[in-house]
Write a protein that holds these residues in place. Structure first.
Motif, PDB file in Angstrom:
ATOM      1  N   LYS A  63     -12.273 -24.461 -63.096  1.00 14.40           N
ATOM      2  CA  LYS A  63     -13.474 -25.098 -62.083  1.00 14.40           C
ATOM      3  C   LYS A  63     -14.480 -25.672 -62.923  1.00 14.40           C
ATOM      4  CE  LYS A  63     -13.072 -20.970 -59.166  1.00 14.40           C
ATOM      5  NZ  LYS A  63     -13.766 -19.757 -58.680  1.00 14.40           N
ATOM      6  N   GLU A  92     -17.216 -28.690 -57.743  1.00 11.50           N
ATOM      7  CA  GLU A  92     -18.296 -28.650 -57.016  1.00 11.50           C
ATOM      8  C   GLU A  92     -19.618 -29.268 -57.577  1.00 11.50           C
ATOM      9  OE1 GLU A  92     -19.377 -24.876 -55.365  1.00 11.50           O
ATOM     10  OE2 GLU A  92     -17.376 -24.313 -54.542  1.00 11.50           O
ATOM     11  N   PHE A 128     -19.334 -18.885 -58.126  1.00 10.08           N
ATOM     12  CA  PHE A 128     -18.412 -19.828 -58.348  1.00 10.08           C
ATOM     13  C   PHE A 128     -17.670 -19.584 -59.598  1.00 10.08           C
ATOM     14  CE2 PHE A 128     -17.400 -24.499 -59.809  1.00 10.08           C
ATOM     15  CZ  PHE A 128     -16.345 -24.591 -58.753  1.00 10.08           C
TER      16      PHE A 128
END
Length: 381
Positions: A2, A33, A102
């Protein structure tokens, strides 16, 4: 794996850089993101900051430049008890839950204030993964002196001294360039690009003055139109509908094509021999990556003034101002081969077309490899 990219919507360059980074990492299987700090806290706050930035640079540019200059002179970190630090600590608390949910493997900040908030979060133990800051202009913005990140991406090693003055060690600097979108990393044949746009295959000059069409564009075009040479002009007006309408209505001697917002700036650059532009950080990086000789004018006081200084002092642009006109600059480019050769050589040396790819490779090989080598899941090329 991520990736979180943290940014602030002050102008368009920071978010565009963020999207270029995400594009590269997503291509290799990362979940990405982007977190706009102020948008996340309050959408109206984010819009207000963006609108305030645009209005201040357009209508209060002199004041903005003075404030920016004063902040830039600061080389020492903000005191932990300063108003700026206290407010930023409150901001960091607001995004703590987002980060915990996240749980990124790497965080990259494309704005100096994002780097400042990242530092506070790391000091509080909220961030434990590697962190990288991206300097998105050819100067060092305020707030970087108050950050403590693992690495810093800079446009060129020529900015290393300025970064070190801010207290950032040379060993943390990555002079790989400002990450740009993939369409600016390669070049198309000029004749093919002109065919795609639908213009004649002849000498072409591109004029771009930012997303809002800053400066007296029509006056610039009239002076270009009067210059005794055969060339055509592409003019991108952005959101400035009035300027586009004025250009469309004017009776030009040369072929002048006006556009509003477009999504093929890369093709227009490929079709052009030269470009006339404001010296915005991201736009400049795209121009350098495309290898275009540049005439620069109408810089906004603040970072663009400093971008202009960097470009001119390093031989990568010709500067137009009240005492050196656009026609004089055109004369250099259209009649002096040696001058164009010098410009092209400097542009080639400063251009970093593969910055996003190099950032990806550095992150994977140097920051994430150890934590994933046992899982054999590293998304390397």
């Amino acid at each position: 794996m991520k990736l979180l990219v943290m940014s602030v919507r002050a102008g368009y360059g920071h978010h565009s850089t963020a999207k270029a980074i995400m594009e590269q990492f997503e291509k290799h299987g990362f979940e990405c993101e982007m977190l706009d700090i102020f948008d996340y806290i309050n959408r109206h706050l984010g819009n207000s900051i963006q609108d305030g930035y645009l209005l201040s640079t357009k209508y209060l540019s002199e004041t903005y430049g003075k404030v920016y200059g004063k902040l830039t002179k600061k080389d020492e970190p903000y005191d932990k008890h300063s108003i700026t630090t206290i407010l930023s600590t409150l901001v960091s608390k607001k995004i703590k839950k987002y980060l915990e949910d996240f749980n990124p493997d790497i965080i990259i900040g494309t704005h100096s204030y994002a780097g400042f908030v990242m530092t506070i979060l790391a000091e509080r133990g909220v961030i434990t993964c590697p962190t990288i800051g991206i300097v998105t202009d050819f100067t060092v913005h305020p707030f970087w002196e108050s950050t403590f990140l693992d690495y810093y991406v800079i446009p060129d090693m020529l900015l290393a001294y300025e970064m070190q003055k801010k207290g950032i060690p040379r060993k943390k600097l990555l002079p790989i360039g400002i990450p740009i979108r993939s369409q600016f990393s390669s070049k198309m044949d000029k004749a093919e690009a002109r065919k795609i746009i639908g213009i004649e295959n002849k000498k072409t000059i591109l004029v771009m003055m930012g997303s809002m069409g800053y400066g007296n564009i029509k006056k610039t075009l009239i002076e270009m139109d009067d210059y005794p040479a055969d060339f055509q002009i592409l003019c991108v007006c952005g959101s400035n509908k009035k300027v586009k309408a004025d250009i469309d209505e004017y009776l030009w001697k040369k072929a002048v094509y006006a556009y509003g917002f477009i999504n093929n700036v890369d093709v227009m650059m490929d079709a052009s021999d030269f470009i006339i532009s404001k010296p915005g950080g991201l736009t400049t990086s795209e121009i350098l990556a495309k290898g275009l000789p540049m005439i620069t004018m109408n810089p906004l006081p603040g970072q663009e003034d400093r971008n202009l200084n960097f470009l001119v002092n390093n031989g990568a642009a010709i500067m137009v101002n009240n005492t050196y006109t656009i026609s004089e600059a055109l004369h250099q480019l259209l009649s002096c081969d040696w001058r164009v050769e010098l410009l092209c050589e400097s542009v080639k040396r400063l251009g970093k077309p593969n910055a996003a790819g190099e950032l990806y490779e550095f992150v994977c090989k140097n920051l994430l490899a150890k934590s994933t080598e046992t899982e054999n899941s590293l998304p390397l090329r």
